[in-house]
Enzyme design. Structure first.
Site, mmCIF file in Angstrom:
data_model
loop_
_atom_site.group_PDB
_atom_site.id
_atom_site.type_symbol
_atom_site.label_atom_id
_atom_site.label_comp_id
_atom_site.label_asym_id
_atom_site.label_seq_id
_atom_site.Cartn_x
_atom_site.Cartn_y
_atom_site.Cartn_z
ATOM 1 N N GLY A 166 0.846 -1.197 0.000
ATOM 2 C CA GLY A 166 0.000 0.000 0.000
ATOM 3 C C GLY A 166 0.865 1.224 0.000
ATOM 4 N N THR A 167 0.218 2.383 0.097
ATOM 5 C CA THR A 167 0.944 3.641 0.101
ATOM 6 C C THR A 167 1.894 3.702 1.295
ATOM 7 O OG1 THR A 167 -1.267 4.420 -0.379
ATOM 8 C CG2 THR A 167 0.463 6.085 -0.321
ATOM 9 N N GLY A 169 3.250 1.104 3.088
ATOM 10 C CA GLY A 169 4.228 0.039 3.306
ATOM 11 C C GLY A 169 3.758 -1.294 2.738
ATOM 12 N N LYS A 187 1.272 -5.680 9.088
ATOM 13 C CA LYS A 187 1.300 -4.505 8.218
ATOM 14 C C LYS A 187 2.466 -3.639 8.671
ATOM 15 C CE LYS A 187 -1.460 -0.663 6.586
ATOM 16 N NZ LYS A 187 -2.771 -0.088 6.393
ATOM 17 N N ASP A 273 -12.071 6.080 3.824
ATOM 18 C CA ASP A 273 -11.507 5.512 2.593
ATOM 19 C C ASP A 273 -12.153 4.174 2.267
ATOM 20 O OD1 ASP A 273 -9.897 5.573 0.366
ATOM 21 O OD2 ASP A 273 -8.108 4.819 1.369
HETATM 22 N N1 LIG Z 1 -4.901 -8.570 7.600
HETATM 23 C C1 LIG Z 1 -4.690 -8.784 6.300
HETATM 24 N N2 LIG Z 1 -4.777 -10.021 5.778
HETATM 25 C C2 LIG Z 1 -4.569 -10.243 4.448
HETATM 26 N N3 LIG Z 1 -4.268 -9.270 3.563
HETATM 27 C C3 LIG Z 1 -4.159 -8.023 4.027
HETATM 28 C C4 LIG Z 1 -4.369 -7.700 5.415
HETATM 29 N N4 LIG Z 1 -4.202 -6.360 5.569
HETATM 30 C C5 LIG Z 1 -3.915 -5.889 4.351
HETATM 31 N N5 LIG Z 1 -3.878 -6.862 3.430
HETATM 32 C C6 LIG Z 1 -3.594 -6.713 1.986
HETATM 33 O O1 LIG Z 1 -2.654 -5.682 1.812
HETATM 34 C C7 LIG Z 1 -3.207 -4.628 1.013
HETATM 35 C C8 LIG Z 1 -2.661 -3.297 1.494
HETATM 36 O O2 LIG Z 1 -3.057 -3.095 2.844
HETATM 37 P P1 LIG Z 1 -3.670 -1.733 3.342
HETATM 38 O O3 LIG Z 1 -4.816 -1.360 2.441
HETATM 39 O O4 LIG Z 1 -3.965 -1.825 4.792
HETATM 40 O O5 LIG Z 1 -2.400 -0.804 3.080
HETATM 41 P P2 LIG Z 1 -2.355 0.727 2.762
HETATM 42 O O6 LIG Z 1 -0.922 1.099 2.625
HETATM 43 O O7 LIG Z 1 -3.084 1.454 3.821
HETATM 44 O O8 LIG Z 1 -3.102 0.756 1.370
HETATM 45 P P3 LIG Z 1 -3.605 1.990 0.488
HETATM 46 O O9 LIG Z 1 -2.465 2.349 -0.397
HETATM 47 O O10 LIG Z 1 -4.768 1.400 -0.273
HETATM 48 O O11 LIG Z 1 -4.020 3.071 1.417
HETATM 49 C C9 LIG Z 1 -4.715 -4.791 1.162
HETATM 50 O O12 LIG Z 1 -5.408 -4.285 0.046
HETATM 51 C C10 LIG Z 1 -4.866 -6.303 1.270
HETATM 52 O O13 LIG Z 1 -4.892 -6.896 -0.019
#
Ligand SMILES: Nc1ncnc2c1ncn2[C@@H]1O[C@H](COP(=O)(O)OP(=O)(O)OP(=O)(O)O)[C@@H](O)[C@H]1O
Length: 446
Positions: A166-167, A169, A187, A273
């Site tokens: 994601g953005t 990490g 995460k 979001d």
């Molecule tokens: N608990 C989890 N179990 C399985 N996959 C997960 C989990 N948490 C996140 N993911 C996967 O990792 C991806 C990225 O996680 P997340 O959306 O929390 O990150 P982000 O950096 O906040 O993303 P964004 O760039 O969309 O804001 C999710 O779309 C999902 O596919």
């Protein structure tokens, strides 16, 4: 990038039948493929699930009475084109599905590794052969090295398999050292200051299942449940388009999101979001458990009525009053260019209801209502206008009530837009309340 994009074929590997346990015990028992043929291998195809069980609808049918109707389910998830697909198995049986000799246990899910042996007693043994062989964790390993990610904690061991990026990490598979067989997700958020960031604070406030939040060398590690079914966007993806779901399946998903939103809003948390990508599925099946993810820009306020002013979110799902366009205008020019009135109004928790409206519209029709030509400018312009059309062929297949529901969520006038409570009271939901409650209870016990 290293090996991650080496194989873009749809063939992710196979399950090779290496043994049959029933021949001498019972000559009446047999196993065969869905077409009735003598099956030796089952090909694992991208985005396609495999089932093994007694009924004729399975990919591999085994006729022994101790085999459950659907004994186990195998599916694959690929986060993006760079990551290696993850192949999962879920035990649905009464008599056990064994992975490398250990009983998985009804309802439990495991991630398969190359050469793992799946054994179904009185049935068959299968070897999982990944098309990526033993290289499958190379990409994860290089991300770990390049980003100096710690993998060994007192209680946790971070695995080198990537669940998502994601953005903020990366998300990796990990294990609790005390619980050998269960897998978790971690995460990893880069560049955090030396204080626990907002996301785990909100998650802790919500009793969300997070087990630990550790800051090490300006990275935050959030340990939480692994959600194995992928996200709703992937579930709906059908090549380059999104496929609509049957109305009742859409209703069950909507009901679950509403329960989560009700919980968030009553705890004065606004998600900000909500989108298909942030809705995770326990398994990629109809009527599965839905989990909201990504609280990275969620806002905890003293009251959900309290107004927020920072324009955040994703344009396609963003309520018009959030003012996404203002993010493009430098702060010192905003008042003169856009007028102070509009900016100062701000927005409240009903921005989440708008995003839910977009999601329900897509679930029912496969169409994103304000997408236009896909540019940010056209999406924002269309959303501000708020014109909805239900003339596409897909809408003929669903009830008028569902269309009216969508309209109440996608009202540009915030005062007319539903609250969560009003959503629950709408005919589309209310007339199915008993069924929805029963399904929801069942989902929670799975
Ligand atoms: N608990 C989890 N179990 C399985 N996959 C997960 C989990 N948490 C996140 N993911 C996967 O990792 C991806 C990225 O996680 P997340 O959306 O929390 O990150 P982000 O950096 O906040 O993303 P964004 O760039 O969309 O804001 C999710 O779309 C999902 O596919």
């Amino acid at each position: 990038m290293s090996t991650q994009s080496q194989s873009k074929s749809d063939d992710l590997g196979e399950l090779l039948i290496i043994d049959k346990h029933y021949n001498e015990l019972d000559p009446e028992v047999e196993s065969y493929g869905a077409d009735g043929g003598n099956l030796k291998t089952i090909t694992i195809e991208r985005d396609k699930s495999i089932t093994i069980g007694r009924s004729q609808s399975n990919s591999l049918i085994i006729t022994h009475p101790s085999i459950s109707v659907v004994h186990c389910l195998i599916w694959n998830i690929q986060f993006d084109e760079h990551s290696i697909p993850l192949v999962y198995i879920k035990d649905e049986s009464l008599n056990g599905t064994f992975l490398n000799g250990h009983n998985i246990g009804k309802g439990a899910t495991y991630l398969l590794n190359h050469n793992d042996i799946i054994t179904i007693k009185f049935g068959v043994s299968l070897r999982f052969q990944s098309a990526y062989g033993f290289d499958e964790s190379n990409y994860g390993r290089s991300v770990i090295q390049q980003n100096c990610i710690a993998t060994d904690f007192e209680k946790w061991k971070v695995n080198d398999r990537i669940l998502g990026n994601g953005t903020f990490g990366n998300v990796f598979v990990c294990q609790n050292k005390g619980l050998r067989n269960k897998l978790y997700a971690v995460k990893i958020i880069k560049n955090v200051v030396n204080e626990v960031s907002f996301e785990p604070k909100i998650l802790l406030k919500l009793n969300h299942v997070i087990y630990d939040a550790i800051i090490l060398k300006s990275k935050l590690y959030i340990f939480e449940d692994l959600i194995a079914g992928g996200d709703l966007f992937s579930y709906l993806s059908n090549g380059t388009v999104l496929k609509p779901l049957p109305e009742f399946e859409s209703l069950v998903i909507t009901f679950q999101i509403l329960i989560a939103l009700d919980y968030l809003h009553s705890n004065n948390v606004v998600h900000r979001d909500l989108k298909l990508d942030n809705i995770l599925l326990a398994t990629p099946e109809p009527f599965t458990k839905i989990i909201l993810a990504d609280f990275g820009i969620a806002k905890s306020t003293s009251s959900t009525k309290r107004r927020m002013f920072t324009a955040v979110g994703t344009p396609e799902y963003c309520a018009p009053e959030v003012g996404f366009e203002y993010t493009k205008v430098p702060a010192h020019l905003r008042t003169s260019l856009l007028g102070s009135q509009t900016i100062r109004k701000g927005y409240d928790s009903r921005c989440d209801i708008w995003s839910l409206g977009i999601i329900v519209h897509i679930l029912l029709s496969g169409i994103s209502p304000f997408y236009g030509d896909g540019t940010e400018v056209s999406i924002i312009k269309n959303a501000k206008r708020g014109d909805l059309s239900f003339s596409a062929a897909q809408w003929k297949k669903v009830s008028l009530r569902s269309q009216l529901f969508v309209k109440c969520l996608l009202s540009v006038d915030v005062r007319k837009r539903f609250t969560v409570k009003e959503c629950f009271n709408h005919e589309w939901i209310r007339r199915h309340n008993c069924e929805l409650d029963a399904i929801y209870k069942k989902i929670l016990t799975r």
